[in-house]
Design a protein around this motif. Sequence first.
Motif, PDB file in Angstrom:
ATOM      1  N   GLU A  42       1.329  -1.545   0.486  1.00 31.86           N
ATOM      2  CA  GLU A  42      -0.258  -0.048  -0.200  1.00 31.86           C
ATOM      3  C   GLU A  42       0.489   1.163   0.293  1.00 31.86           C
ATOM      4  N   LYS A  43       1.937   1.368   0.675  1.00 23.88           N
ATOM      5  CA  LYS A  43       2.848   2.828   1.045  1.00 23.88           C
ATOM      6  C   LYS A  43       3.662   2.742  -0.779  1.00 23.88           C
ATOM      7  N   ILE A  44       3.535   1.479  -0.941  1.00 23.47           N
ATOM      8  CA  ILE A  44       4.566   1.265  -2.323  1.00 23.47           C
ATOM      9  C   ILE A  44       3.365   2.244  -3.540  1.00 23.47           C
ATOM     10  N   THR A  45       2.064   2.058  -3.613  1.00 20.56           N
ATOM     11  CA  THR A  45       1.054   2.028  -4.594  1.00 20.56           C
ATOM     12  C   THR A  45       1.624   3.196  -4.044  1.00 20.56           C
ATOM     13  N   ARG A  46       1.048   4.359  -2.642  1.00 20.24           N
ATOM     14  CA  ARG A  46       0.857   5.152  -2.315  1.00 20.24           C
ATOM     15  C   ARG A  46       1.803   6.332  -3.234  1.00 20.24           C
ATOM     16  N   SER A  47       3.527   5.867  -2.814  1.00 15.02           N
ATOM     17  CA  SER A  47       4.328   6.933  -3.305  1.00 15.02           C
ATOM     18  C   SER A  47       4.779   6.612  -4.657  1.00 15.02           C
ATOM     19  N   SER A  48       4.149   5.469  -5.743  1.00 10.02           N
ATOM     20  CA  SER A  48       4.513   5.195  -7.407  1.00 10.02           C
ATOM     21  C   SER A  48       3.297   5.891  -8.224  1.00 10.02           C
ATOM     22  N   SER A  49       2.572   5.819  -7.355  1.00 13.91           N
ATOM     23  CA  SER A  49       1.146   5.702  -8.538  1.00 13.91           C
ATOM     24  C   SER A  49       0.280   5.022  -8.814  1.00 13.91           C
ATOM     25  N   LYS A  50       1.353   3.548  -8.939  1.00 13.58           N
ATOM     26  CA  LYS A  50       1.087   2.150  -9.896  1.00 13.58           C
ATOM     27  C   LYS A  50       0.264   1.196  -8.669  1.00 13.58           C
ATOM     28  N   VAL A  56       3.862  -5.806  -8.595  1.00  8.50           N
ATOM     29  CA  VAL A  56       3.358  -7.121  -8.738  1.00  8.50           C
ATOM     30  C   VAL A  56       4.226  -7.893  -9.537  1.00  8.50           C
ATOM     31  N   ARG A  57       4.161  -7.417 -11.199  1.00 11.82           N
ATOM     32  CA  ARG A  57       3.771  -7.905 -12.217  1.00 11.82           C
ATOM     33  C   ARG A  57       5.731  -7.172 -12.350  1.00 11.82           C
ATOM     34  N   GLU A  58       5.936  -6.690 -11.828  1.00 10.44           N
ATOM     35  CA  GLU A  58       7.607  -5.935 -11.989  1.00 10.44           C
ATOM     36  C   GLU A  58       7.973  -6.552 -11.033  1.00 10.44           C
ATOM     37  N   ALA A  59       7.588  -6.968 -10.326  1.00  6.93           N
ATOM     38  CA  ALA A  59       8.558  -7.453  -8.684  1.00  6.93           C
ATOM     39  C   ALA A  59       9.135  -9.206  -9.627  1.00  6.93           C
ATOM     40  N   ILE A  60       7.695  -9.811 -10.240  1.00  7.18           N
ATOM     41  CA  ILE A  60       7.722 -11.558 -10.910  1.00  7.18           C
ATOM     42  C   ILE A  60       8.922 -10.923 -12.348  1.00  7.18           C
ATOM     43  N   GLU A  61       8.938  -9.759 -13.265  1.00 13.15           N
ATOM     44  CA  GLU A  61       9.882  -9.911 -13.743  1.00 13.15           C
ATOM     45  C   GLU A  61      11.521  -9.655 -13.604  1.00 13.15           C
TER      46      GLU A  61
END
Length: 74
Positions: A42-50, A56-61
């Motif tokens: 949730e913190k990452i979504t707020r700071s990255s606007s993703k 999760v797709r980026e982490a898998i890649e």
Amino acid sequence: MSHYQKQDRGESRKMQKRRRDDSALTNVVSLRISDQEKRVLEKITRSSSKNVSEIVREAIELWLAKRKKLCLDN
């Protein structure tokens, strides 16, 4: 006609349903995460606007690229 009223475009009711985007991703993966992992996401979504799916797709890649670099997958 009011801005909020539906306009009849002569389409059948079936055609008026939301049209599916042919390029949309359709595969769903469900996983369980801890409360702490959820807070971090949730913190990452707020700071990255993703959204969570993009993160999760980026982490898998990144994980797949690392495995490929280490020659763990052929």
